[in-house]
Scaffold this active site. Structure first.
Site, PDB file in Angstrom:
ATOM      1  N   HIS A 116     -47.476  68.728 -14.416  1.00 35.08           N
ATOM      2  CA  HIS A 116     -47.234  69.661 -15.526  1.00 35.08           C
ATOM      3  C   HIS A 116     -47.894  71.009 -15.250  1.00 35.08           C
ATOM      4  O   HIS A 116     -49.073  71.056 -14.913  1.00 35.08           O
ATOM      5  CB  HIS A 116     -47.834  69.020 -16.780  1.00 35.08           C
ATOM      6  N   SER A 140     -39.330  68.548 -17.941  1.00 34.21           N
ATOM      7  CA  SER A 140     -40.410  67.977 -18.745  1.00 34.21           C
ATOM      8  C   SER A 140     -39.963  66.604 -19.241  1.00 34.21           C
ATOM      9  O   SER A 140     -38.786  66.250 -19.132  1.00 34.21           O
ATOM     10  CB  SER A 140     -40.753  68.990 -19.833  1.00 34.21           C
ATOM     11  N   ASP A 174     -40.605  83.450 -23.176  1.00 27.88           N
ATOM     12  CA  ASP A 174     -41.046  82.160 -22.620  1.00 27.88           C
ATOM     13  C   ASP A 174     -40.899  81.088 -23.693  1.00 27.88           C
ATOM     14  O   ASP A 174     -41.592  81.132 -24.707  1.00 27.88           O
ATOM     15  CB  ASP A 174     -42.528  82.322 -22.216  1.00 27.88           C
ATOM     16  N   MET A 175     -40.017  80.137 -23.489  1.00 26.22           N
ATOM     17  CA  MET A 175     -39.758  79.183 -24.575  1.00 26.22           C
ATOM     18  C   MET A 175     -39.364  77.797 -24.075  1.00 26.22           C
ATOM     19  O   MET A 175     -38.790  77.634 -23.010  1.00 26.22           O
ATOM     20  CB  MET A 175     -38.617  79.701 -25.448  1.00 26.22           C
ATOM     21  N   ALA A 176     -39.670  76.795 -24.909  1.00 27.69           N
ATOM     22  CA  ALA A 176     -39.099  75.466 -24.724  1.00 27.69           C
ATOM     23  C   ALA A 176     -37.644  75.548 -25.214  1.00 27.69           C
ATOM     24  O   ALA A 176     -37.315  76.409 -26.039  1.00 27.69           O
ATOM     25  CB  ALA A 176     -39.868  74.460 -25.569  1.00 27.69           C
ATOM     26  N   LYS A 224     -25.618  74.820 -27.665  1.00 25.99           N
ATOM     27  CA  LYS A 224     -26.037  75.899 -26.745  1.00 25.99           C
ATOM     28  C   LYS A 224     -27.396  75.573 -26.115  1.00 25.99           C
ATOM     29  O   LYS A 224     -27.588  75.727 -24.910  1.00 25.99           O
ATOM     30  CB  LYS A 224     -26.100  77.232 -27.489  1.00 25.99           C
ATOM     31  N   GLY A 306     -42.734  88.603 -26.300  1.00 30.21           N
ATOM     32  CA  GLY A 306     -44.062  88.617 -25.680  1.00 30.21           C
ATOM     33  C   GLY A 306     -45.013  89.608 -26.324  1.00 30.21           C
ATOM     34  O   GLY A 306     -46.227  89.508 -26.157  1.00 30.21           O
ATOM     35  N   GLN A 307     -44.466  90.567 -27.096  1.00 35.10           N
ATOM     36  CA  GLN A 307     -45.353  91.564 -27.716  1.00 35.10           C
ATOM     37  C   GLN A 307     -46.256  90.896 -28.756  1.00 35.10           C
ATOM     38  O   GLN A 307     -47.407  91.289 -28.941  1.00 35.10           O
ATOM     39  CB  GLN A 307     -44.510  92.681 -28.364  1.00 35.10           C
TER      40      GLN A 307
HETATM   41  P1  NAI Z   1     -42.579  80.137 -29.019  1.00 29.67           P
HETATM   42  O1  NAI Z   1     -41.530  79.591 -29.939  1.00 29.67           O
HETATM   43  O2  NAI Z   1     -43.964  80.294 -29.534  1.00 29.67           O
HETATM   44  O3  NAI Z   1     -42.105  81.572 -28.474  1.00 29.67           O
HETATM   45  C1  NAI Z   1     -40.858  81.739 -27.820  1.00 29.67           C
HETATM   46  C2  NAI Z   1     -40.660  83.193 -27.447  1.00 29.67           C
HETATM   47  O4  NAI Z   1     -40.429  83.959 -28.628  1.00 29.67           O
HETATM   48  C3  NAI Z   1     -41.862  83.836 -26.750  1.00 29.67           C
HETATM   49  O5  NAI Z   1     -41.418  84.625 -25.696  1.00 29.67           O
HETATM   50  C4  NAI Z   1     -42.482  84.702 -27.836  1.00 29.67           C
HETATM   51  O6  NAI Z   1     -43.133  85.850 -27.299  1.00 29.67           O
HETATM   52  C5  NAI Z   1     -41.256  85.106 -28.606  1.00 29.67           C
HETATM   53  N1  NAI Z   1     -41.587  85.482 -29.982  1.00 29.67           N
HETATM   54  C6  NAI Z   1     -42.272  84.747 -30.890  1.00 29.67           C
HETATM   55  N2  NAI Z   1     -42.408  85.442 -32.042  1.00 29.67           N
HETATM   56  C7  NAI Z   1     -41.806  86.630 -31.842  1.00 29.67           C
HETATM   57  C8  NAI Z   1     -41.598  87.789 -32.636  1.00 29.67           C
HETATM   58  N3  NAI Z   1     -42.087  87.868 -33.878  1.00 29.67           N
HETATM   59  N4  NAI Z   1     -40.914  88.816 -32.134  1.00 29.67           N
HETATM   60  C9  NAI Z   1     -40.457  88.766 -30.860  1.00 29.67           C
HETATM   61  N5  NAI Z   1     -40.608  87.710 -30.051  1.00 29.67           N
HETATM   62  C10 NAI Z   1     -41.282  86.662 -30.538  1.00 29.67           C
HETATM   63  O7  NAI Z   1     -42.640  79.278 -27.668  1.00 29.67           O
HETATM   64  P2  NAI Z   1     -42.434  77.692 -27.491  1.00 29.67           P
HETATM   65  O8  NAI Z   1     -40.999  77.387 -27.342  1.00 29.67           O
HETATM   66  O9  NAI Z   1     -43.230  76.980 -28.532  1.00 29.67           O
HETATM   67  O10 NAI Z   1     -43.156  77.472 -26.055  1.00 29.67           O
HETATM   68  C11 NAI Z   1     -44.567  77.606 -25.952  1.00 29.67           C
HETATM   69  C12 NAI Z   1     -45.019  77.433 -24.522  1.00 29.67           C
HETATM   70  O11 NAI Z   1     -44.856  76.099 -24.120  1.00 29.67           O
HETATM   71  C13 NAI Z   1     -44.309  78.274 -23.468  1.00 29.67           C
HETATM   72  O12 NAI Z   1     -45.313  78.923 -22.707  1.00 29.67           O
HETATM   73  C14 NAI Z   1     -43.564  77.273 -22.599  1.00 29.67           C
HETATM   74  O13 NAI Z   1     -43.446  77.650 -21.238  1.00 29.67           O
HETATM   75  C15 NAI Z   1     -44.480  76.081 -22.749  1.00 29.67           C
HETATM   76  N6  NAI Z   1     -43.822  74.801 -22.466  1.00 29.67           N
HETATM   77  C16 NAI Z   1     -44.123  74.190 -21.279  1.00 29.67           C
HETATM   78  C17 NAI Z   1     -43.570  72.963 -20.975  1.00 29.67           C
HETATM   79  C18 NAI Z   1     -43.876  72.319 -19.649  1.00 29.67           C
HETATM   80  O14 NAI Z   1     -43.443  71.191 -19.428  1.00 29.67           O
HETATM   81  N7  NAI Z   1     -44.585  72.976 -18.749  1.00 29.67           N
HETATM   82  C19 NAI Z   1     -42.658  72.271 -21.895  1.00 29.67           C
HETATM   83  C20 NAI Z   1     -42.369  73.029 -23.098  1.00 29.67           C
HETATM   84  C21 NAI Z   1     -42.952  74.243 -23.376  1.00 29.67           C
END
Ligand code: NAI
Length: 349
Positions: A116, A140, A174-176, A224, A306-307
């Site tokens: 991971h 994952s 960056d998102m799941a 999607k 990302g902001q």
């Molecule tokens: P999230 O839902 O918190 O954010 C998704 C995206 O939306 C990000 O780019 C964030 O900057 C953007 N965002 C959030 N609020 C915003 C706003 N108000 N305005 C503009 N953009 C906004 O992310 P999620 O899906 O919970 O993922 C969290 C982390 O988990 C990520 O770093 C992902 O890589 C990691 N992850 C890693 C896994 C692995 O197996 N290595 C599996 C699943 C997730």
């Protein structure tokens, strides 16, 4: 507990070294976890240290991996991580992709046999900080129903994109590919709260608002998100000759075995497609124009991806990083791990 990034880094690194990783590898693991906590992505920060420590100490993360790197075409390569710490494998392979994209314009690096790797944005941001555009995606463990199905098949298969902007700024998306992380369901269970019925399904495959009835997560945006998580699995698993779909290893099934996961980095040098000045000026303009959009009711400002995390990071640097008490107590304890995760898959009931 409120900690500075330096304090948190020291605690995490010490624990990971106690579990058996070298100074250099533990340093990278700590870097990636602190990056996540500092930017508000607590699901992928210090909260994971206990799990990693148990897996390292049981041999399921290789503490002395022999990495290999083979260029397989003009702009392609395969990095074999020998089931070392995913953060280290993903970072070293991204460094290779950055080098290749700087020289050749395009780099596609497949990363196989890894553990991971945490928050993927850490790795794509490395490339954006060097003027490159990057995409990274990985497999994952299975916990998501395919669209229209009532049984688990794919993982939360995340994907991250980063692009360079003006004055050292970067865009980080960056998102799941699921609506919510499994951790959010556990949180609702512990608080006895209901959840929106768009997050997950019960045993029969029906949407549920009862966190205790959840048996699988839902992909983002129906078919999607389902299609996107499938393509992530194809690009970072099938294409690298790795197990795919429901055969991807579980995070909590057998902590003494390597996970054999896959990740794919795609890195592009904008200078091979337009001029650097035009690219950076255009990103600056986009950022500015988005920031000037009239906000919708309930919003203060439109942010670029990302902001939100950049703003949290600035606050963390000023006020410290909030770490929950249980995690802090573990980090300062003498134990390599206290609660065992071994054979405790969340999907075994
Ligand atoms: P999230 O839902 O918190 O954010 C998704 C995206 O939306 C990000 O780019 C964030 O900057 C953007 N965002 C959030 N609020 C915003 C706003 N108000 N305005 C503009 N953009 C906004 O992310 P999620 O899906 O919970 O993922 C969290 C982390 O988990 C990520 O770093 C992902 O890589 C990691 N992850 C890693 C896994 C692995 O197996 N290595 C599996 C699943 C997730």
């Amino acid at each position: 507990m409120n900690l500075s990034s330096v304090q948190l880094h020291q605690l995490i690194k010490a624990k990971i070294m106690q579990a058996g990783l070298s100074d250099e590898h533990a340093d990278t693991v700590a870097d990636v976890l602190v990056f996540a906590d500092e930017r508000g992505v607590h699901s992928h920060g210090a909260v994971r240290v206990e799990y990693y420590s148990e897996r390292i100490s049981k041999g399921g993360i290789n503490s002395a991996p022999q990495f290999s790197y083979e260029e397989t075409g003009p702009c392609s390569a395969v990095f074999d991580g020998d089931n070392g710490a995913g953060h280290v494998v993903a970072k070293q392979s991204m460094e290779k992709a950055i080098e290749m994209a700087q020289a050749k314009g395009v780099a596609v690096v497949g990363v196989k046999r890894m553990s991971h790797s945490g928050a993927l944005g850490y790795f794509t941001k490395l490339a954006a900080e060097r003027g490159l555009v990057a995409i990274s995606m990985c497999q994952s463990d299975p916990m998501v129903v395919p669209f229209g199905g009532s049984e688990v098949y794919y993982g939360t298969n995340p994907i991250a994109f980063s692009a360079p902007g003006p004055e050292g700024k970067t865009i980080n998306f960056d998102m799941a590919t699921t609506v919510q992380a499994w951790g959010k369901i556990l949180d609702a269970r512990s608080r006895n709260q209901t959840i929106p019925d768009t997050w997950a399904v019960d045993e029969a495959g029906n949407p549920t608002s009862d966190p205790h009835a959840v048996r699988a997560l839902l992909p983002i945006a129906g078919p999607k998100g389902y299609g996107l998580m499938m393509m992530v699995d194809i690009l970072s698993g099938v294409m690298l000759g790795l197990p795919f779909g429901r055969s991807v290893s579980s995070m909590y099934e057998d902590l003494s075995e390597g996970r054999n996961l896959g990740q794919l980095h795609i890195v592009l040098n904008p200078e091979f497609f337009t001029t650097r000045d035009y690219f950076i000026e255009s990103i600056a303009q986009t950022m500015k124009e988005l920031g000037e959009i009239r906000p919708a009711p309930g919003f203060n400002k439109v942010l670029y991806p990302g902001q939100n995390s950049d703003l949290i990071e600035a606050k963390s640097k000023e006020n410290g990083i909030e770490i929950v008490d249980d995690v802090y107590e573990y980090l300062i304890s003498e134990h390599t791990f206290i609660n065992s995760y071994d054979h405790k898959s969340a999907f075994n009931g």
